[in-house]
Design a protein around this motif. Structure first.
Motif, short mmCIF file in Angstrom:
data_model
loop_
_atom_site.label_atom_id
_atom_site.label_comp_id
_atom_site.label_asym_id
_atom_site.label_seq_id
_atom_site.Cartn_x
_atom_site.Cartn_y
_atom_site.Cartn_z
N PHE A 1 0.87 -1.17 0.00
CA PHE A 1 0.00 0.00 0.00
C PHE A 1 0.91 1.22 0.00
CE2 PHE A 1 -2.30 -3.32 2.34
CZ PHE A 1 -3.42 -3.46 1.52
N PRO A 2 1.11 1.83 -1.16
CA PRO A 2 2.15 2.87 -1.27
C PRO A 2 1.94 4.12 -0.41
CG PRO A 2 1.60 2.00 -3.43
CD PRO A 2 0.59 1.44 -2.48
N LEU A 3 0.68 4.50 -0.14
CA LEU A 3 0.49 5.70 0.67
C LEU A 3 0.85 5.38 2.13
CD1 LEU A 3 -0.29 8.63 1.00
CD2 LEU A 3 -2.68 7.95 1.10
N ILE B 1 9.77 5.15 8.35
CA ILE B 1 8.79 4.32 7.65
C ILE B 1 9.36 2.96 7.26
CG2 ILE B 1 7.69 6.41 6.76
CD1 ILE B 1 8.82 5.65 3.97
N LYS B 2 8.46 2.08 6.82
CA LYS B 2 8.88 0.76 6.32
C LYS B 2 8.90 0.82 4.79
CE LYS B 2 6.32 -1.34 10.10
NZ LYS B 2 4.92 -1.70 10.42
N ASP C 1 5.80 -17.46 15.00
CA ASP C 1 6.74 -18.57 14.89
C ASP C 1 6.07 -19.83 14.34
OD1 ASP C 1 8.69 -16.96 15.80
OD2 ASP C 1 8.57 -17.61 17.90
N ALA C 2 4.77 -19.96 14.61
CA ALA C 2 4.07 -21.16 14.14
C ALA C 2 3.51 -20.96 12.73
CB ALA C 2 2.93 -21.48 15.11
N GLY C 3 3.81 -19.82 12.13
CA GLY C 3 3.36 -19.58 10.76
C GLY C 3 1.95 -19.01 10.66
N ARG C 4 1.33 -18.71 11.81
CA ARG C 4 -0.01 -18.11 11.76
C ARG C 4 0.11 -16.62 11.49
NH1 ARG C 4 -0.75 -21.48 16.82
NH2 ARG C 4 0.61 -19.84 17.59
N PRO C 5 -0.77 -16.09 10.67
CA PRO C 5 -0.70 -14.65 10.40
C PRO C 5 -0.97 -13.81 11.65
CG PRO C 5 -2.59 -15.65 9.29
CD PRO C 5 -1.83 -16.76 9.91
N ILE C 6 -0.23 -12.74 11.79
CA ILE C 6 -0.46 -11.81 12.90
C ILE C 6 -1.35 -10.71 12.35
CG2 ILE C 6 0.66 -10.22 14.52
CD1 ILE C 6 3.27 -11.83 14.09
N SER C 7 -2.48 -10.46 13.00
CA SER C 7 -3.42 -9.52 12.40
C SER C 7 -2.94 -8.07 12.50
CB SER C 7 -4.81 -9.67 13.01
OG SER C 7 -4.74 -9.39 14.38
N ALA C 8 -3.39 -7.28 11.56
CA ALA C 8 -2.97 -5.89 11.47
C ALA C 8 -3.39 -5.11 12.71
CB ALA C 8 -3.55 -5.24 10.22
N HIS C 9 -2.54 -4.22 13.15
CA HIS C 9 -2.82 -3.38 14.32
C HIS C 9 -1.89 -2.19 14.25
CE1 HIS C 9 -2.95 -2.99 19.00
NE2 HIS C 9 -3.78 -2.17 18.40
N TYR C 10 -2.42 -1.05 13.86
CA TYR C 10 -1.55 0.11 13.69
C TYR C 10 -2.28 1.41 13.99
CZ TYR C 10 -3.94 -0.10 9.17
OH TYR C 10 -4.89 -0.18 8.19
N ILE C 11 -1.52 2.42 14.35
CA ILE C 11 -2.08 3.73 14.64
C ILE C 11 -2.57 4.35 13.32
CG2 ILE C 11 -1.50 6.10 15.36
CD1 ILE C 11 0.44 4.91 17.38
N THR C 12 -3.76 4.90 13.34
CA THR C 12 -4.29 5.52 12.12
C THR C 12 -4.33 7.05 12.22
OG1 THR C 12 -6.52 5.24 12.99
CG2 THR C 12 -5.72 3.54 11.49
N GLY D 1 -5.02 23.73 23.38
CA GLY D 1 -6.24 23.67 22.57
C GLY D 1 -6.06 24.00 21.09
N ARG D 2 -4.89 24.46 20.68
CA ARG D 2 -4.65 24.77 19.27
C ARG D 2 -3.96 23.57 18.61
NH1 ARG D 2 0.75 28.27 18.17
NH2 ARG D 2 1.15 27.56 16.05
N THR D 3 -4.54 23.09 17.51
CA THR D 3 -3.93 21.95 16.82
C THR D 3 -2.68 22.40 16.09
OG1 THR D 3 -6.05 20.85 16.54
CG2 THR D 3 -4.31 20.20 15.03
N VAL D 4 -1.56 21.73 16.35
CA VAL D 4 -0.32 22.09 15.67
C VAL D 4 0.10 21.06 14.63
CG1 VAL D 4 0.60 23.66 17.40
CG2 VAL D 4 1.01 21.22 17.64
N LEU D 5 -0.44 19.85 14.71
CA LEU D 5 -0.19 18.87 13.66
C LEU D 5 -1.24 17.78 13.77
CD1 LEU D 5 2.00 18.21 11.41
CD2 LEU D 5 2.82 16.47 12.97
N SER D 6 -1.80 17.37 12.63
CA SER D 6 -2.60 16.15 12.67
C SER D 6 -2.13 15.27 11.54
CB SER D 6 -4.10 16.44 12.65
OG SER D 6 -4.43 17.20 11.54
N ALA D 7 -2.14 13.97 11.80
CA ALA D 7 -1.57 13.04 10.84
C ALA D 7 -2.44 11.81 10.69
CB ALA D 7 -0.18 12.62 11.30
N THR D 8 -2.42 11.24 9.51
CA THR D 8 -3.06 9.95 9.25
C THR D 8 -1.93 8.99 8.91
OG1 THR D 8 -4.84 11.21 8.24
CG2 THR D 8 -4.91 8.82 7.98
N LEU D 9 -1.79 7.95 9.69
CA LEU D 9 -0.70 7.00 9.45
C LEU D 9 -1.25 5.72 8.84
CD1 LEU D 9 1.33 7.28 12.80
CD2 LEU D 9 1.32 8.81 10.83
N SER D 10 -0.37 4.95 8.22
CA SER D 10 -0.75 3.65 7.70
C SER D 10 0.13 2.62 8.39
CB SER D 10 -0.53 3.59 6.19
OG SER D 10 0.86 3.48 5.92
#
Lengths: 175, 105
Positions: free
Chosen positions: A120-122, A140-141, B34-45, B53-62
């Protein structure tokens, strides 16, 4: 198994790789988000632009190609000297690649980071409000050696910078 | 529950430098155990950073942001003892909020 990035087409077992399984999950989620946005829109809960934005977000972050992500964002690549992108030429470990973007543009803007060869490039998006410097540094990765792009949107125009990086060990989580 | 973030903000000559480290596995969903089972996705978005109270940065991560995401940026203003607040939300709907006082130069 090197499972961080999508299976290469030349790997026979690739189709059954965790990579693709997850990709279809992501597309389900994308579908769900789209339906939810549509439902909320129909119910009049969300104003049209907000529903549109949510849908485009899911499309952009869920896109499996650089072109797809850019078109979902409505962005174009327009190389500009106003954007500086710093990425190491050579990286040993693709799962921790330092990236730094500096823009010379003024006013509020949005900075996008993309890694061309990733499933997923983005990678990330940063909203830089008035008063914050258009500069961001993170890690990043990167799946394998490829181009890294910084795209900056300012007043509905897009500016970009590109930098190639060579990765010794791909952003291969199981390594 | 995720570990507390590490936040360092320092103001100098009317500008504040911010470092934020957010301990988080940032699992892509592409890895196996280790057993080859997929590890499910879990990440900050989503990440939202504000000062008084003033926003100085907002980000969307993948999922392609490295484990324990690190952010470094600068903003105009911010005085010693102002409160910098960082809030993240992840792909499982978990949320964490931490604060730090801005240091003087």
């Amino acid at each position: 198994m090197c499972a961080w990035f999508a299976p290469r087409p030349d790997t026979p077992g690739g189709l059954f790789d965790a990579g693709l399984a997850d990709r279809s999950l992501a597309s389900n989620r994308r579908e769900a988000l789209r339906l939810m946005a549509a439902a909320l829109l129909a119910a009049g809960v969300l104003p049209w632009p907000v529903a549109r934005a949510a849908e485009n977000d899911a499309l952009a972050f869920g896109s499996g190609s650089l072109e797809g992500a850019l078109s979902a964002l409505g962005a174009t690549l327009d190389p500009s000297p106003e954007i500086r992108l710093a990425v190491p030429d050579f990286v040993e470990n693709g799962s921790v690649v330092p990236v730094e973007v500096t823009s010379q543009l003024s006013g509020p803007q949005t900075i996008f980071l993309l890694s061309e060869a990733n499933p997923f490039p983005l990678v990330a998006r940063f909203f830089v409000p008035e008063g914050t410097l258009p500069y961001v540094s993170t890690r990043i990765k990167v799946a394998r050696s490829c181009n890294i792009y910084a795209v900056v949107q300012a007043e509905d125009r897009y500016y970009s910078a590109v930098k190639a990086t060579t990765v010794t060990v791909g952003g291969c989580g199981n390594g | 529950m995720a570990e507390p973030m590490r936040i360092r903000a320092r103001s100098k000559d009317g500008m504040t430098d911010v470092h934020v480290l957010m301990p988080h596995p940032m699992e892509t969903g592409f890895r196996t155990d280790d057993a080859g089972r997929p590890i499910s996705a879990h990440y900050i978005t989503d990440v939202e950073i504000s000062v008084q109270g003033r926003t100085v940065l907002s980000a969307t991560l993948s999922r392609a942001v490295s484990q324990d995401p690190l952010l470094y940026f600068r903003f105009n203003g911010g005085r010693a003892d102002d409160t910098l607040r960082v809030v993240w939300t992840d792909s499982r709907g978990e949320r964490r909020s931490d604060e730090a006082k801005i240091l003087g130069s």
